[in-house]
Design a protein around this motif. Sequence first.
Motif, PDB file in Angstrom:
ATOM      1  N   ALA A  79       0.824  -1.211   0.000  1.00  0.00           N
ATOM      2  CA  ALA A  79       0.000   0.000   0.000  1.00  0.00           C
ATOM      3  C   ALA A  79       0.856   1.259   0.000  1.00  0.00           C
ATOM      4  N   ALA A  80       2.076   1.157   0.538  1.00  0.00           N
ATOM      5  CA  ALA A  80       2.990   2.302   0.587  1.00  0.00           C
ATOM      6  C   ALA A  80       3.844   2.402  -0.680  1.00  0.00           C
ATOM      7  N   GLY A  81       3.595   1.533  -1.667  1.00  0.00           N
ATOM      8  CA  GLY A  81       4.327   1.596  -2.929  1.00  0.00           C
ATOM      9  C   GLY A  81       5.705   0.994  -2.878  1.00  0.00           C
ATOM     10  N   ALA A  82       5.924  -0.019  -2.060  1.00  0.00           N
ATOM     11  CA  ALA A  82       7.249  -0.592  -1.849  1.00  0.00           C
ATOM     12  C   ALA A  82       7.879  -1.122  -3.132  1.00  0.00           C
ATOM     13  N   ARG A  83       9.183  -0.863  -3.261  1.00  0.00           N
ATOM     14  CA  ARG A  83       9.962  -1.566  -4.281  1.00  0.00           C
ATOM     15  C   ARG A  83      10.041  -3.025  -3.831  1.00  0.00           C
ATOM     16  N   THR A  84       9.426  -3.892  -4.615  1.00  0.00           N
ATOM     17  CA  THR A  84       9.189  -5.262  -4.175  1.00  0.00           C
ATOM     18  C   THR A  84      10.080  -6.238  -4.928  1.00  0.00           C
ATOM     19  N   VAL A  98       8.346  -4.112  -9.340  1.00  0.00           N
ATOM     20  CA  VAL A  98       8.464  -5.510  -8.921  1.00  0.00           C
ATOM     21  C   VAL A  98       9.578  -6.208  -9.691  1.00  0.00           C
ATOM     22  N   THR A  99      10.399  -6.944  -8.956  1.00  0.00           N
ATOM     23  CA  THR A  99      11.411  -7.819  -9.554  1.00  0.00           C
ATOM     24  C   THR A  99      11.210  -9.226  -9.007  1.00  0.00           C
ATOM     25  N   VAL A 100      11.168 -10.197  -9.899  1.00  0.00           N
ATOM     26  CA  VAL A 100      11.132 -11.605  -9.506  1.00  0.00           C
ATOM     27  C   VAL A 100      12.516 -12.201  -9.756  1.00  0.00           C
ATOM     28  N   VAL A 101      13.079 -12.831  -8.737  1.00  0.00           N
ATOM     29  CA  VAL A 101      14.372 -13.502  -8.851  1.00  0.00           C
ATOM     30  C   VAL A 101      14.111 -15.000  -8.801  1.00  0.00           C
ATOM     31  N   GLU A 102      14.417 -15.691  -9.875  1.00  0.00           N
ATOM     32  CA  GLU A 102      14.119 -17.115  -9.997  1.00  0.00           C
ATOM     33  C   GLU A 102      15.361 -17.855 -10.492  1.00  0.00           C
ATOM     34  N   GLN A 103      15.758 -18.904  -9.771  1.00  0.00           N
ATOM     35  CA  GLN A 103      16.942 -19.672 -10.163  1.00  0.00           C
ATOM     36  C   GLN A 103      16.707 -20.525 -11.397  1.00  0.00           C
ATOM     37  N   SER A 161      23.779 -13.601  -6.921  1.00  0.00           N
ATOM     38  CA  SER A 161      24.974 -14.429  -7.081  1.00  0.00           C
ATOM     39  C   SER A 161      25.914 -13.927  -8.165  1.00  0.00           C
ATOM     40  N   ASP A 162      25.430 -13.079  -9.068  1.00  0.00           N
ATOM     41  CA  ASP A 162      26.312 -12.532 -10.102  1.00  0.00           C
ATOM     42  C   ASP A 162      27.017 -11.252  -9.651  1.00  0.00           C
ATOM     43  N   GLY A 163      26.838 -10.899  -8.370  1.00  0.00           N
ATOM     44  CA  GLY A 163      27.506  -9.732  -7.823  1.00  0.00           C
ATOM     45  C   GLY A 163      26.707  -8.449  -7.893  1.00  0.00           C
ATOM     46  N   THR A 164      25.552  -8.481  -8.542  1.00  0.00           N
ATOM     47  CA  THR A 164      24.718  -7.287  -8.618  1.00  0.00           C
ATOM     48  C   THR A 164      23.770  -7.219  -7.421  1.00  0.00           C
ATOM     49  N   ALA A 165      23.080  -6.086  -7.273  1.00  0.00           N
ATOM     50  CA  ALA A 165      22.124  -5.890  -6.188  1.00  0.00           C
ATOM     51  C   ALA A 165      20.850  -5.264  -6.741  1.00  0.00           C
ATOM     52  N   VAL A 166      19.722  -5.608  -6.140  1.00  0.00           N
ATOM     53  CA  VAL A 166      18.423  -5.064  -6.534  1.00  0.00           C
ATOM     54  C   VAL A 166      17.867  -4.273  -5.357  1.00  0.00           C
ATOM     55  N   ALA A 167      17.509  -3.032  -5.600  1.00  0.00           N
ATOM     56  CA  ALA A 167      16.939  -2.202  -4.543  1.00  0.00           C
ATOM     57  C   ALA A 167      15.600  -2.762  -4.098  1.00  0.00           C
ATOM     58  N   ALA A 168      15.355  -2.723  -2.786  1.00  0.00           N
ATOM     59  CA  ALA A 168      14.125  -3.322  -2.259  1.00  0.00           C
ATOM     60  C   ALA A 168      13.708  -2.658  -0.960  1.00  0.00           C
TER      61      ALA A 168
END
Length: 402
Positions: free
Chosen positions: A144-149, A172-177, A226-233
Motif C-alpha cells: 500500500a505504501a508503494g514498496a519496491r518489491t 516488482v522484480t522476480v528472482v528465480e533460479q 549471485s552474479d555480484g549485482t544488487a536489486v533495490a528493495a
Amino acid sequence: MSPRIVIVGASLAGTRTAQALRREGSDARIMLVDAATDVACDRPPLSKAFLTAPDASPDASPKPVLTTAQLGELDVELVLGRRAVSLDATGHAVQLDDGRAVHYDALVVATGSVPRTMPGVAPLPGVHTLRTAEDAAAIRAALAAGARTVVVGGGFIGAEIAWTARSLGCPVTVVEQLPAMLLRGLGPVLAPAFTRRHAAAGVRVLLGAGVTGVAGTGRVEQVLLSDGTAVAADLVVVGVGTAPETAWLRGSGLDVSDGVLCTSRLAVAGADDVYAAGDVARWHHPRYGVPIRVEHWTNAAEHGPVVAANLCGRPTEYDAVPYVWSDQLGARLQIFGRVRPGDEVRYVFGGPDEPRFVAVAGHGDELSAVVGFGALKELMPYRRLLVDGAPWSAAEAVTPSR
C-alpha cells in the motif's frame, strides 16, 4: 468409553477431518492439537484478495477455516499453543512440548508444511515469507505504501504476489533460479509463455539468478545476487517452496523422507491406527501407481473426508486428479493433473500469447494434464476426459465452446 482420535495440526486438513468424522456419525472423542495460539485462517486469499482489500472491505480480515465456536459445536477438544514433539507409534502416544503424553486410539498427522528459507541469508525487517495472517498484513501494508518489491522464487505464490504488487503500481522484480517462472507446475513449454506474460505486465524477471544475501541499515534495502549485482528493495517476499512438517516424527520409525508415506487410503505405512492428511502426506496414488505429495488447498480439503471414512470403517482410496488454481495477470490459471517434463503440449483453445487459452499435455496416447487460463467453460470438457482416464486422442476430438 468412546475411542480417542487425536489430530495433530488444526489447519485445513485437520479441521476437515474433524468435520468429516462427525458427518460420518463418529462419536469418538476428538482432540485437535496445534502449535499456533489461534485458529488457522484460510490461506489462499492471503496471496490474492487480502493483499489488495481496502481496510473497510470484508476481504480485509482473514477468515478462519473453522471458528472456535464451530469446533465447539463439533464437540472437538481444541488444544492450541502446544507443539507435538515426538510420536511413540508402538505405545500409541503423542508427546507434547509441555511434557504431556497424549494417548490415542487413532492418530491423524496433519501438520502441513513450513516455508523454506534462503540458506545463509540473515533476515532483516522487511523480509517476509507468506504463511500467516500476520505475514500477509505486513506485506499488504508495504504494498500500500508503494514498496519496491523483490519476490524471491517464481512459483505460484511468487507469481501471485508479483502480479498483485504490480497491479498496485509497485515496482516488482522476480528472482528465480530456474529458467522460467512456474516451471515445476506448468512444465518447460507453458512456463516460458507465462514468464513472458509477467514481463509484458511490467514485472522485471531475473532468471537463473540466485540470492546470496540481503543488506540494509535497520531494514532491508537491497537483495544481493549471485552474479555480484544488487536489486533495490523496500519489501522482499521469499517464496521458494515449503517442506513437510515432519521433524517431530523423526525417531518414530515412520518413513518421512518426503512427507509421511501412506497407502492409497492415507493410512501411514508401518504404523497401526495412524493416518496422514494434507501437505504432509505422501500417498500411493492409484491413478499414477507411485507415491505423490501435493501441496495445494484442494488436496488438503479432500484428504479429510477420506481419512474420516476409513476411520469409520468405510474403506476409501484417494484417487482424485490433482488440481491447483492461481489468480494472476487478471485471470485464473487452473491445472488439472500433472504436467511432466517430457510431455507434449498442445493448445486446443487460444494460444500462448492470447488472453485466454486451454492446453492439454500428454505422452503417447496418455492424457496427463489440462491447463486453462481465463477459460473455465472451455476447459471443462477436457477436464472430464482427464478425470475419466480418456486417451490423448479423445482430447483431439473435442470441439471447445467459443
